[in-house]
Design a protein around this motif. Structure first.
Motif, short mmCIF file in Angstrom:
data_model
loop_
_atom_site.label_atom_id
_atom_site.label_comp_id
_atom_site.label_asym_id
_atom_site.label_seq_id
_atom_site.Cartn_x
_atom_site.Cartn_y
_atom_site.Cartn_z
N PRO A 44 0.78 -1.24 0.00
CA PRO A 44 0.00 0.00 0.00
C PRO A 44 0.82 1.29 0.00
O PRO A 44 0.37 2.30 -0.53
CB PRO A 44 -0.86 -0.11 1.25
CG PRO A 44 -0.26 -1.18 2.08
CD PRO A 44 0.52 -2.06 1.16
N ARG A 116 -3.15 2.05 -4.17
CA ARG A 116 -4.47 2.09 -3.54
C ARG A 116 -4.76 3.53 -3.13
O ARG A 116 -3.90 4.20 -2.55
CB ARG A 116 -4.49 1.21 -2.29
CG ARG A 116 -4.66 -0.24 -2.59
CD ARG A 116 -4.60 -1.12 -1.38
NE ARG A 116 -5.19 -0.54 -0.19
CZ ARG A 116 -5.92 -1.19 0.68
NH1 ARG A 116 -6.15 -2.46 0.51
NH2 ARG A 116 -6.40 -0.60 1.75
N THR A 117 -5.97 3.97 -3.43
CA THR A 117 -6.39 5.33 -3.10
C THR A 117 -7.66 5.25 -2.27
O THR A 117 -8.63 4.61 -2.69
CB THR A 117 -6.66 6.14 -4.40
OG1 THR A 117 -5.47 6.13 -5.19
CG2 THR A 117 -7.06 7.56 -4.09
N ARG A 118 -7.63 5.88 -1.10
CA ARG A 118 -8.81 5.88 -0.23
C ARG A 118 -9.84 6.86 -0.78
O ARG A 118 -9.53 8.02 -1.09
CB ARG A 118 -8.41 6.29 1.18
CG ARG A 118 -9.57 6.31 2.14
CD ARG A 118 -9.11 6.64 3.53
NE ARG A 118 -10.21 7.16 4.33
CZ ARG A 118 -10.23 7.13 5.65
NH1 ARG A 118 -9.21 6.62 6.31
NH2 ARG A 118 -11.25 7.62 6.30
N TYR A 131 -15.55 4.66 3.95
CA TYR A 131 -14.68 4.79 2.78
C TYR A 131 -14.47 3.42 2.13
O TYR A 131 -14.86 2.40 2.68
CB TYR A 131 -13.32 5.38 3.19
CG TYR A 131 -12.59 4.56 4.22
CD1 TYR A 131 -11.71 3.55 3.84
CD2 TYR A 131 -12.79 4.78 5.58
CE1 TYR A 131 -11.05 2.78 4.77
CE2 TYR A 131 -12.12 4.02 6.53
CZ TYR A 131 -11.26 3.02 6.12
OH TYR A 131 -10.61 2.26 7.06
N TYR A 133 -11.54 1.60 -1.09
CA TYR A 133 -10.32 1.85 -1.83
C TYR A 133 -10.52 1.58 -3.32
O TYR A 133 -11.25 0.67 -3.70
CB TYR A 133 -9.18 0.94 -1.33
CG TYR A 133 -8.68 1.34 0.03
CD1 TYR A 133 -7.77 2.38 0.17
CD2 TYR A 133 -9.11 0.67 1.17
CE1 TYR A 133 -7.30 2.75 1.42
CE2 TYR A 133 -8.64 1.03 2.42
CZ TYR A 133 -7.74 2.08 2.54
OH TYR A 133 -7.28 2.44 3.76
N THR A 135 -7.93 1.46 -6.97
CA THR A 135 -6.54 1.37 -7.39
C THR A 135 -6.38 2.26 -8.62
O THR A 135 -7.07 2.08 -9.62
CB THR A 135 -6.15 -0.08 -7.72
OG1 THR A 135 -6.44 -0.90 -6.58
CG2 THR A 135 -4.68 -0.19 -8.05
#
Length: 148
Positions: A44, A116-118, A131, A133, A135
């Motif tokens: 991550p 990975r982007t929250r 939230y 995740y 990608t």
């Protein structure tokens, strides 16, 4: 040809094939979306750097253009190519149409790092505490993306 001679010929061919410098099996030179998502989840902080290949099944524009490997961009298996406005303008000039329109249904390869982007769910402009995740691979220059 007798069985013994056939076996000798077979073994000779196996030996000669084993001595060649050309690989008998080629390896894929890019990472598919499923592997990108798994590898990015496994690392991550760093993500996974490489060349990613996908068919654009979904696309849209917020500030950036998003080219998605899945129809539903919220699908956990989705790899989203996030194209900055500058890179999108470069692509539009090359493609003759906005990339979110001209690349839908096309196969592309993209170089970069999948991370990975929250994504926070918002209520009245404020994070709700919930939230998920996604990608993302960030494209900041059109040269990172090629149409196959």
């Amino acid at each position: 040809m007798t069985q013994g001679k056939a076996a000798v010929v077979f073994l000779a061919l196996v030996f000669v094939a084993g001595c060649t410098s050309v690989p008998l099996v080629t390896t894929q030179s890019w990472i598919d979306p499923g592997q990108a998502v798994l590898r990015a989840a496994g690392s991550p902080r760093l993500g996974v750097t490489g060349v990613f290949a996908l068919t654009v099944k979904g696309a849209g524009r917020t500030n950036n253009v998003h080219l998605n490997s899945e129809v539903d961009y919220r699908d956990p298996r989705n790899l989203s190519i996030s194209v900055t406005p500058e890179a999108a303008a470069q692509l539009e000039e090359t493609l003759g149409a906005p990339p979110e329109m001209s690349l839908r249904g096309r196969r592309i390869i993209v170089s970069g790092t999948a991370r990975r982007t929250r994504i926070d769910f918002m209520i009245d402009g404020k994070p709700s505490g919930k939230y998920y995740y996604q990608t993302h691979v960030s494209v900041t220059d059109a040269s990172q993306l090629q149409v196959l």
